[in-house]
Design an enzyme around this catalytic site. Sequence first.
Site, short mmCIF file in Angstrom:
data_model
loop_
_atom_site.label_atom_id
_atom_site.label_comp_id
_atom_site.label_asym_id
_atom_site.label_seq_id
_atom_site.Cartn_x
_atom_site.Cartn_y
_atom_site.Cartn_z
N HIS A 267 -33.00 68.79 74.65
CA HIS A 267 -32.86 70.21 74.45
C HIS A 267 -34.06 70.74 73.65
CE1 HIS A 267 -30.54 68.69 70.79
NE2 HIS A 267 -31.57 69.32 70.28
P1 TYD Z 1 -26.02 67.51 69.95
O1 TYD Z 1 -26.91 68.65 69.66
O2 TYD Z 1 -25.58 67.35 71.36
O3 TYD Z 1 -26.67 66.14 69.46
P2 TYD Z 1 -28.10 65.51 69.93
O4 TYD Z 1 -29.10 66.58 69.86
O5 TYD Z 1 -28.37 64.44 68.93
O6 TYD Z 1 -27.95 64.97 71.28
O7 TYD Z 1 -24.76 67.65 68.99
C1 TYD Z 1 -23.60 66.86 69.16
C2 TYD Z 1 -22.37 67.69 68.80
O8 TYD Z 1 -22.36 68.02 67.42
C3 TYD Z 1 -22.29 69.00 69.57
O9 TYD Z 1 -20.93 69.22 69.94
C4 TYD Z 1 -22.70 70.04 68.55
C5 TYD Z 1 -22.25 69.44 67.24
N1 TYD Z 1 -23.08 69.83 66.07
C6 TYD Z 1 -22.52 70.58 65.05
O10 TYD Z 1 -21.34 70.97 65.09
N2 TYD Z 1 -23.29 70.88 63.97
C7 TYD Z 1 -24.57 70.48 63.86
O11 TYD Z 1 -25.25 70.78 62.84
C8 TYD Z 1 -25.15 69.72 64.94
C9 TYD Z 1 -26.59 69.26 64.89
C10 TYD Z 1 -24.37 69.42 66.02
#
Ligand code: TYD
Length: 149
Positions: A62
């Site tokens: 992303h």
């Molecule tokens: P995600 O952005 O998909 O993780 P990565 O970038 O490592 O692949 O985030 C995983 C889950 O956590 C998603 O449901 C969003 C949630 N999240 C929060 O609630 N707060 C946060 O600060 C972050 C970074 C993620």
Amino acid sequence: MVFNQLIFMKTNNKPYFINIETISDNRGTLKYLEMKKTKQIFNFKRIYFISNVPNNVERGYHAHKKTVQCLLTLNGNFDFYFFGIKKKKNKIKLSAKSKPLIIPKMCWHWMKNFSNDCILGIIASSLYNEDDYIRDLHVYEELIKNNHA
Ligand code: TYD
């Protein structure tokens, strides 16, 4: 906002390392980052941690519309990938010895090959907001083409 724009112009959305103050003595190592030093890059609003990532798992895929992040590899190692100009794939091998990595806004990135003991600490310039995420690569490419070509 102004700083974000400056960062875009300076780096073309490419991640870059910053220095961290380090004090080592016979009691160990102490590192610190102060807002007065980083405020031209971003203001801290949130910190989150990633750990226990299975070896075959990839995360990320992303970009953020506005959020700037500072990635600290606290333990272990992993590979950080991002797209540079013309979608060129770049890889940075990060370990606990690496400097903090700034991930500018609009930087499409992903992470893989996490060691079992890998722990990341990520300092972000905004509170969590799913609207700030671009998770569709085609949408990202269109935005880059239209806004920043
Ligand atoms: P995600 O952005 O998909 O993780 P990565 O970038 O490592 O692949 O985030 C995983 C889950 O956590 C998603 O449901 C969003 C949630 N999240 C929060 O609630 N707060 C946060 O600060 C972050 C970074 C993620």
